[in-house]
Design an enzyme around this catalytic site. Structure first.
Site, mmCIF file in Angstrom:
data_model
loop_
_atom_site.group_PDB
_atom_site.id
_atom_site.type_symbol
_atom_site.label_atom_id
_atom_site.label_comp_id
_atom_site.label_asym_id
_atom_site.label_seq_id
_atom_site.Cartn_x
_atom_site.Cartn_y
_atom_site.Cartn_z
ATOM 1 N N GLY A 276 2.484 8.344 3.101
ATOM 2 C CA GLY A 276 3.412 8.023 1.811
ATOM 3 C C GLY A 276 3.323 6.712 1.125
ATOM 4 N N SER A 277 4.412 6.471 0.682
ATOM 5 C CA SER A 277 4.389 5.237 -0.157
ATOM 6 C C SER A 277 4.357 3.814 0.745
ATOM 7 C CB SER A 277 6.287 5.221 -0.709
ATOM 8 O OG SER A 277 6.174 6.377 -1.505
ATOM 9 N N THR A 278 4.161 3.627 1.942
ATOM 10 C CA THR A 278 3.658 2.434 2.735
ATOM 11 C C THR A 278 2.575 2.109 2.297
ATOM 12 O OG1 THR A 278 2.901 3.947 4.226
ATOM 13 C CG2 THR A 278 5.167 3.090 4.750
ATOM 14 N N PHE A 279 1.648 3.037 1.525
ATOM 15 C CA PHE A 279 0.246 2.601 1.065
ATOM 16 C C PHE A 279 0.221 1.916 -0.359
ATOM 17 C CE2 PHE A 279 -3.268 5.414 3.033
ATOM 18 C CZ PHE A 279 -2.650 5.312 4.099
ATOM 19 N N LYS A 280 1.474 2.130 -1.054
ATOM 20 C CA LYS A 280 1.280 1.206 -2.321
ATOM 21 C C LYS A 280 1.338 -0.297 -2.331
ATOM 22 C CE LYS A 280 4.456 5.072 -4.282
ATOM 23 N NZ LYS A 280 6.065 5.488 -4.458
#
Length: 564
Positions: A276-280
């Site tokens: 999820g958003s840890t890739f942002k």
């Protein structure tokens, strides 16, 4: 007159006695001299071996002190695995004297975890078999007290894990023949049994104290949140050394019999997740590096869902306004991250993930490593969705390596479970520019101080990081009821030394997390507790007089973000 003279005979008798006594004394003296000479020679020989014999002593006399399999210790010398002489209990059916039913009843009393039927099968079997491979001394004594010659008690080499389940997935275990199967035991099997190296313990990068902290805090969260499991890792950002790694549920390698094989799976290196958003932050860093993002003040439209190829990209907590770059991360916006990725383009997004080794098994020196789920079609939609961690599945170790690269100045290095000591760390390869890494340290710190990661704030430790709450894919789409909650962090952000990743698999929203299932309320608090306890063990002490300078970014923030 004839007279019988006897005096000469008496004289001869006395002389013979004296001669015999003298001979005995001489023989005794000779024996004493021979004994003293032998004692002297033995003493000289022992002194010689002690002082001068270095070759044969190591190969013969000293070999009795060399374990059959090398010890495994943590970075500070704490024993994690040792080989000892242990007892086994075996039955030879043809030698049994007592009634088999009586013997089975007695064995059940000693070993209540084994059924009477199983014991009877062994007692009536055609050949010798083990009653118990690893028996405790009181169990051996109890079986011996039965008084049947059909039982024997062979001494065998056993692998003992004195810290029980601590770092179980790192260590792995051995088989009955003493060969490593999984973990470090399997990966370093030859080194651990080699005559040339088994005298020296294998020192791991793991710190048993830090390992205990990570297992304790993550375990408490998994239990209290009624989750399926969890995974956690602490990584040195400059060397790649793993200070702690845990996978939950866990197991005790001393007691493999009867344990659930599923618990032996290492979730950090072998389980795949859409994180999820840890890739942002990775996407934003790539955009800064490529020149796609040249100003933190640039704004992107997040007023409504983004329609693309028949799909609509939405935000979990819509801002319904235009967001700049810091706000994109603080509010964890899928919409604006996807817009940035769209401008960055497929080629640059794919290059980012390949540079971070997301296209292969995680780089670490054990065998249990899963190959990521790599997108088959790198079209425009895939470029957008992977930017916020959907459509690509990797291991938590992949993510930890990526964050170490993100904050350490931009250099990727593979992770290692062995202590480097005085050895120089691997040279690595550059993925991000040093200036980009410095900018990301500011942004990650803002996420904790002003955004979705507030629950990870550990006063004085300058934690920075990113939440990620990803729905699990299922038949027909994503399952809203099943969430993988992850918090990826680093500290201290003014001079990063360690990355901490905590992942919780399907946490329940209950009183422990204020009814929330998302990472900001489930995984972020784990990181806070781990950093607070383990930081001083790693030489990082709280200092509230220091922090990352974010003064140029804070004026860009319109309001605090909400958790995704």
């Amino acid at each position: 007159m004839n007279t019988l003279v006897v005096r000469p005979a008496r004289v001869r008798t006395a002389g013979v006695r004296q001669q015999i006594l003298l001979t005995a004394q001489q023989r005794l003296m000779i024996l004493m001299l021979l004994f003293m000479a032998a004692f002297f020679l033995v003493s000289v020989r022992l002194v010689y071996f002690a002082l001068f014999d270095t070759g044969s002593g190591r190969g013969q006399g000293a070999s009795t002190f060399v374990p059959a399999r090398a010890d495994i210790v943590d970075r500070n010398g704490v024993p994690l695995a040792r080989t000892i002489d242990g007892y086994s209990i075996r039955v030879v059916p043809e030698k049994l004297l007592n009634d088999r039913n009586y013997l089975a009843d007695e064995l059940v009393k000693i070993f209540p975890d084994t059924s009477r039927t199983e014991f009877l099968a062994k007692l009536n079997g055609p050949r010798p078999t083990y009653i118990r491979r690893r028996a405790l001394p009181d169990q051996v004594a109890a079986v011996n007290a039965i008084g049947d010659v059909g039982f024997d008690f062979p001494r065998e080499k056993e692998r003992l894990y004195p810290q029980l389940s601590l770092a179980a997935h790192v260590l792995g275990f051995t088989n009955a023949e003493g060969h490593g199967i999984t973990g470090v035991e399997g990966a370093f099997d030859k080194r651990l049994i080699d005559d040339a190296t088994r005298a020296d313990p294998l020192a791991l990068s793991i710190d048993a104290r830090v390992q205990g902290v990570l297992e304790s805090e993550l375990g408490n969260a998994v239990t209290n949140l009624e989750a399926l499991g969890g995974a956690g890792i602490i990584l040195d950002v400059h060397t790649g050394e793993v200070l702690a790694m845990t996978s939950l549920p866990t197991y005790n390698p001393n007691k493999l019999l009867g344990s659930d094989p599923a618990t032996r799976r290492n979730a950090v290196t072998y389980n795949l997740y859409e994180l999820g958003s840890t890739f942002k932050p990775l996407t934003v860093a790539a955009a800064i590096d490529a020149g796609t993002v040249t100003s933190m003040a640039r704004r992107y439209d997040a007023t409504e869902p983004l329609a693309i190829a028949g799909f609509r990209i939405r935000d979990s907590h819509p801002s319904r306004r235009w967001l700049n770059v810091p706000e994109t991360l603080i509010h964890s916006s899928n919409i604006t991250t996807a817009r940035i990725a769209d401008e960055l383009g497929r080629e640059n997004m794919e290059k980012l993930f390949r540079d971070l080794a997301f296209d292969g098994r995680p780089e670490i020196n054990i065998s249990e490593r899963a190959f990521p789920l790599w997108p088959k079609d790198w079209g425009r939609l895939t470029t957008m969705t992977t930017s916020y961690g959907h459509g690509i599945a990797v291991t938590p170790l992949h993510l930890a390596n990526a964050y170490a690269t993100l904050v350490n100045g931009g250099i990727y290095r593979p992770a290692t479970l062995t202590k480097l000591g005085d050895k120089a760390p691997p040279k690595g390869r550059r993925v991000f520019k040093a200036a980009t890494s410095a900018r990301m340290r500011q942004l990650l710190r803002l996420i904790v101080s002003d955004g979705t990661g507030k629950q990870a704030e550990a006063p004085g430790f300058r934690v920075g990081g990113k939440t990620g709450s990803a729905e699990k894919p299922g038949v027909g789409g994503y399952r809203r009821s099943s969430v993988v909650a992850t918090f990826a962090a680093a500290f201290p952000m003014d001079n990063p030394r360690y990355v901490v990743v905590a992942m919780i698999d399907e946490p329940k929203g209950n009183a422990y997390s204020s009814g929330q299932r998302t990472a900001g309320w489930t995984a972020a608090p784990v990181v806070r507790k781990v950093v607070t306890r383990a930081g001083p063990m790693l030489g990082v002490y709280p200092d509230e007089s220091r922090d990352v300078d974010v003064s140029e970014l804070t004026p860009l923030l319109w309001r605090n973000g909400e958790d995704q």
